[in-house]
Design an enzyme around this catalytic site. Structure first.
Site, mmCIF file in Angstrom:
data_model
loop_
_atom_site.group_PDB
_atom_site.id
_atom_site.type_symbol
_atom_site.label_atom_id
_atom_site.label_comp_id
_atom_site.label_asym_id
_atom_site.label_seq_id
_atom_site.Cartn_x
_atom_site.Cartn_y
_atom_site.Cartn_z
ATOM 1 N N LYS A 210 1.219 -1.657 -0.180
ATOM 2 C CA LYS A 210 0.078 0.390 -0.020
ATOM 3 C C LYS A 210 1.116 0.979 0.079
ATOM 4 O O LYS A 210 0.691 2.188 -1.073
ATOM 5 C CB LYS A 210 -0.917 0.191 1.440
ATOM 6 C CG LYS A 210 -1.937 1.159 1.421
ATOM 7 C CD LYS A 210 -2.932 1.020 2.301
ATOM 8 C CE LYS A 210 -3.251 2.562 2.926
ATOM 9 N NZ LYS A 210 -4.376 2.270 3.790
ATOM 10 N N GLU A 216 10.570 -4.733 4.590
ATOM 11 C CA GLU A 216 10.644 -6.024 4.358
ATOM 12 C C GLU A 216 10.271 -6.176 2.267
ATOM 13 O O GLU A 216 10.785 -7.044 1.783
ATOM 14 C CB GLU A 216 9.692 -7.160 4.921
ATOM 15 C CG GLU A 216 10.049 -7.277 6.235
ATOM 16 C CD GLU A 216 9.511 -5.871 7.123
ATOM 17 O OE1 GLU A 216 8.797 -4.765 6.979
ATOM 18 O OE2 GLU A 216 8.989 -6.739 8.581
ATOM 19 N N GLY A 271 -4.529 -1.823 4.971
ATOM 20 C CA GLY A 271 -3.746 -2.752 4.496
ATOM 21 C C GLY A 271 -4.167 -4.544 4.229
ATOM 22 O O GLY A 271 -4.768 -5.377 3.662
ATOM 23 N N ARG A 272 -5.057 -4.878 5.945
ATOM 24 C CA ARG A 272 -5.905 -5.784 6.583
ATOM 25 C C ARG A 272 -7.632 -5.956 5.859
ATOM 26 O O ARG A 272 -8.035 -6.830 6.247
ATOM 27 C CB ARG A 272 -5.621 -5.973 8.286
ATOM 28 C CG ARG A 272 -5.882 -5.006 8.880
ATOM 29 C CD ARG A 272 -6.052 -4.669 10.223
ATOM 30 N NE ARG A 272 -6.433 -3.654 10.794
ATOM 31 C CZ ARG A 272 -5.897 -2.644 10.930
ATOM 32 N NH1 ARG A 272 -4.989 -2.283 10.342
ATOM 33 N NH2 ARG A 272 -6.730 -1.359 11.829
ATOM 34 N N GLU A 357 -4.857 -6.783 14.722
ATOM 35 C CA GLU A 357 -4.416 -5.363 14.716
ATOM 36 C C GLU A 357 -5.798 -4.119 14.323
ATOM 37 O O GLU A 357 -5.462 -3.482 14.944
ATOM 38 C CB GLU A 357 -3.501 -5.181 12.736
ATOM 39 C CG GLU A 357 -2.623 -4.208 12.831
ATOM 40 C CD GLU A 357 -2.373 -4.117 11.392
ATOM 41 O OE1 GLU A 357 -2.514 -4.199 10.112
ATOM 42 O OE2 GLU A 357 -0.816 -4.747 11.236
ATOM 43 N N HIS A 389 -5.929 -33.269 17.446
ATOM 44 C CA HIS A 389 -4.959 -34.509 18.243
ATOM 45 C C HIS A 389 -3.767 -33.306 18.731
ATOM 46 O O HIS A 389 -2.133 -34.002 18.986
ATOM 47 C CB HIS A 389 -4.144 -35.462 16.906
ATOM 48 C CG HIS A 389 -6.008 -36.101 16.819
ATOM 49 N ND1 HIS A 389 -5.437 -37.252 17.142
ATOM 50 C CD2 HIS A 389 -6.391 -35.520 15.808
ATOM 51 C CE1 HIS A 389 -6.477 -37.692 16.618
ATOM 52 N NE2 HIS A 389 -7.440 -36.992 15.500
ATOM 53 N N LYS A 509 9.463 -0.463 14.392
ATOM 54 C CA LYS A 509 10.352 -0.209 13.009
ATOM 55 C C LYS A 509 10.886 1.086 12.654
ATOM 56 O O LYS A 509 11.922 0.739 12.842
ATOM 57 C CB LYS A 509 8.798 0.288 12.158
ATOM 58 C CG LYS A 509 7.907 -1.025 11.488
ATOM 59 C CD LYS A 509 7.273 -0.454 10.770
ATOM 60 C CE LYS A 509 5.439 -0.826 10.274
ATOM 61 N NZ LYS A 509 4.785 -0.080 9.384
HETATM 62 O O1 F6P Z 1 2.875 -2.970 9.304
HETATM 63 C C1 F6P Z 1 1.741 -3.159 9.061
HETATM 64 C C2 F6P Z 1 1.311 -2.682 7.994
HETATM 65 O O2 F6P Z 1 1.644 -1.427 7.882
HETATM 66 C C3 F6P Z 1 -0.292 -3.506 8.186
HETATM 67 O O3 F6P Z 1 -1.253 -2.570 8.715
HETATM 68 C C4 F6P Z 1 0.177 -3.362 5.991
HETATM 69 O O4 F6P Z 1 -1.172 -4.333 6.018
HETATM 70 C C5 F6P Z 1 1.039 -3.805 6.535
HETATM 71 O O5 F6P Z 1 2.152 -3.348 7.694
HETATM 72 C C6 F6P Z 1 1.283 -4.022 5.205
HETATM 73 O O6 F6P Z 1 2.042 -2.476 4.472
HETATM 74 P P1 F6P Z 1 2.255 -1.913 2.813
HETATM 75 O O7 F6P Z 1 1.227 -2.418 2.251
HETATM 76 O O8 F6P Z 1 2.068 -0.226 2.854
HETATM 77 O O9 F6P Z 1 3.539 -2.432 2.667
#
Ligand code: F6P
Length: 547
Positions: A210, A216, A271-272, A357, A389, A509
């Site tokens: 987003k 990452e 995002g979620r 979240e 199990h 972060k």
């Molecule tokens: O760090 C949490 C977050 O902001 C989530 O809410 C989001 O889904 C995820 O990181 C990834 O963010 P992006 O889509 O901006 O890379």
């Protein structure tokens, strides 16, 4: 007292429910069913092909009316209307939370700040469909002229969990000559294992982010770019092997992806809550545009039900109120989500981000610290019957209260002899055993030795909801996810929190960015700004990081 400033615990409706919980919350499901055999139907709701059996929740006759009164006192109807009206209900980020627009039919109108966003949504869906058809048919060629055989989604959080969950859930419907991979972790192992047997000339990367600033995702995307260029040796290859899904065109361009190969969405989608936006491009590539449309229709059906059904007959409302009842009034710390369908194996992981979240908050919308009630429980789970199990022992006979959501389907996508009947017998049996248990008298009547009677006794009164649908189709998946999305919102309204921000992920972060140079610098870093434990950990790592 206005609702936004005071604690919801001061509401007479909250007090009434708390008093009711103290009296009725421990009433045994055995007694409740004995007194009212009709509760199985009374507490079942059907909507959009889903059936929710809430009768095995700890509901006395007064509980649901009291919960509904609390919802009204918290202005749930007004908050639902505000969400659908595109009001900036995400107040800390001054944004709407209008994910319902993502699945609105073309002819609908939903506005954000006066602008109809439905036509924007359908314009992106159209571009996604054209691209998906080109890749699926082999018409979209890689740089060397070969068709795409592998699609790698690079993203994390909402830009990964929704896509991977949906891919696994709908695997039965996917194009099997395309290989789908999902890479999220900055751990190099994730990259290495996801790409080790792929041919760069036949691989398409979807960089899903987003913000397009997530550490990452950008680290993995840069490594993917280098991996591709090392094999194909030509910058122009990027245009045929990389597409982006983002709200941030400037950062996409800065990364080196042509914005002609970008699929957009908007800041009013969290995002979620984004798996049905362009973030679902991998899903559309896997199942095709028509089935993606069925998925959206499933979401939309529940949206309409949520928007229009009376609170007591509204499936996401009742589901959300029961989560509050269990977590806040009955003291449950966790909720187990137990899908009896192997295709839903990533559903609990997806739900963890959606619920925790969203509602893992300790401050109200007005900024008051919540010190008088509990907010989101921990969500966790595994597909049945595997969990049986493993951890079900604790749910049946442990000292903790763990409400369960069972999810199952009348028909299997892979009917194999007796398998599905065996699976379904287990889901029904587990919910029954949890609710009714086995008394000491019943155990004795079976001739069990007295010393073993306490061990073989099941207390029961362990609440569960059973969610059923005919088959795990794209439509059913959309409805199921929308049910949980709206249930999560309902819970947030009762707790008075903002379900659409996530400030809690920021501190880690920021600190990580500060530590990176301290790990990588050739000179001994000044670690005096850290606490002694963190400084010692950094020194330990620096001494060993290279063989
Ligand atoms: O760090 C949490 C977050 O902001 C989530 O809410 C989001 O889904 C995820 O990181 C990834 O963010 P992006 O889509 O901006 O890379």
């Amino acid at each position: 007292m206005t609702l936004s400033q005071g604690s919801h615990t001061a509401l007479p409706e909250w007090k009434a429910l708390a008093a009711h919980a103290a009296n009725a919350g421990a009433r045994h499901l055995r007694d409740l069913f004995r007194e009212d055999p009709g509760r199985a139907e009374r507490y079942a709701l059907e909507a959009c092909g889903l059936r929710a059996d809430f009768s095995k929740q700890r509901l006395s006759p007064d509980t649901l009316p009291l919960l509904v009164r609390l919802a009204e006192a918290c202005d749930l109807p007004g908050r639902i209307a505000a969400m659908f009206a595109g009001e900036p209900i995400n107040t800390t980020e001054h944004r709407a939370a209008l994910h319902v627009a993502l699945r609105a039919p073309r002819e609908a109108t939903l506005r954000v700040a006066g602008h109809d966003v439905v036509s924007d949504v359908h314009a992106v869906l159209g571009r996604m469909a054209a691209f998906a058809e080109a890749v699926r048919s082999g018409g979209w060629k890689g740089h060397t002229g070969r068709p795409i055989r592998a699609v790698v989604n690079i993203g994390i959080g909402g830009s990964d969990l929704g896509p991977v969950m949906a891919y696994e859930a709908l695997r039965h419907f996917t194009l099997r000559n395309l290989d789908f991979r999902f890479m999220s972790n900055v751990d190099g192992t994730d990259f290495a294992e996801a790409t080790r047997d792929l041919d760069p000339a036949e691989t398409l990367f979807i960089v899903s982010s987003k913000t397009f600033t997530t550490l990452e995702t950008l680290a993995n995307a840069r490594t993917a770019r280098a991996w591709l260029l090392a094999a194909l040796g030509d910058e122009r290859a990027v245009a045929r092997h990389f597409v982006a899904v983002s709200t941030n065109a400037a950062e996409v361009a800065a990364f080196g992806i042509d914005t002609a190969n970008m699929f957009g969405f908007w800041d009013w989608i969290g995002g979620r809550y984004s798996m049905d936006s362009a973030i679902g491009l991998s899903t559309m590539l896997a199942v095709g545009p028509e089935r993606f449309a069925d998925l959206l229709a499933g979401f939309h059906a529940i949206d309409e039900h949520f928007r229009t059904a009376p609170l007591a007959a509204n499936m996401p409302v009742v589901h959300g109120l029961l989560a509050v009842w269990n977590a806040t009034f009955l003291g449950a710390h966790t909720i187990a989500v137990l899908p009896y369908d192997q295709y839903l194996k990533r559903f609990p992981a997806y739900l963890q981000q959606l619920t925790m979240e969203s509602n893992g908050k300790r401050v109200t919308l007005a900024g008051r610290v919540i010190d008088d009630y509990e907010t989101s429980p921990v969500y966790w789970g595994e597909p049945g019957t595997n969990g049986q199990h493993s951890f079900y022992q604790l749910i049946h006979q442990g000292t903790r209260l763990i409400p369960c959501d069972f999810i199952a389907f009348a028909r299997s996508a892979n009917p194999l002899g007796r398998h599905h009947d065996l699976l379904m017998s287990n889901v029904f049996a587990q919910a029954e055993a949890l609710a009714f248990g086995r008394t000491a008298e019943e155990v004795r009547a079976e001739g069990v030795a007295e010393a073993l009677v306490p061990h073989k006794t099941f207390p029961g009164n362990r609440p569960s909801t059973t969610l059923l649908a005919a088959e795990l189709t794209p439509h059913a998946l959309g409805s199921l996810v929308a049910l949980y999305e709206h249930s999560t919102f309902v819970q947030g309204v009762i707790w008075g929190v903002n379900s659409f921000d996530q400030w809690g992920v920021e501190l880690g972060k920021v600190l990580a960015n500060r530590i990176v140079p301290e790990l990588e610098s050739a000179a001994e870093p000044d670690l005096s700004s850290h606490d002694p434990s963190t400084a010692a950990l950094i020194r330990w790592y620096r001494a060993r990081r290279k063989k």
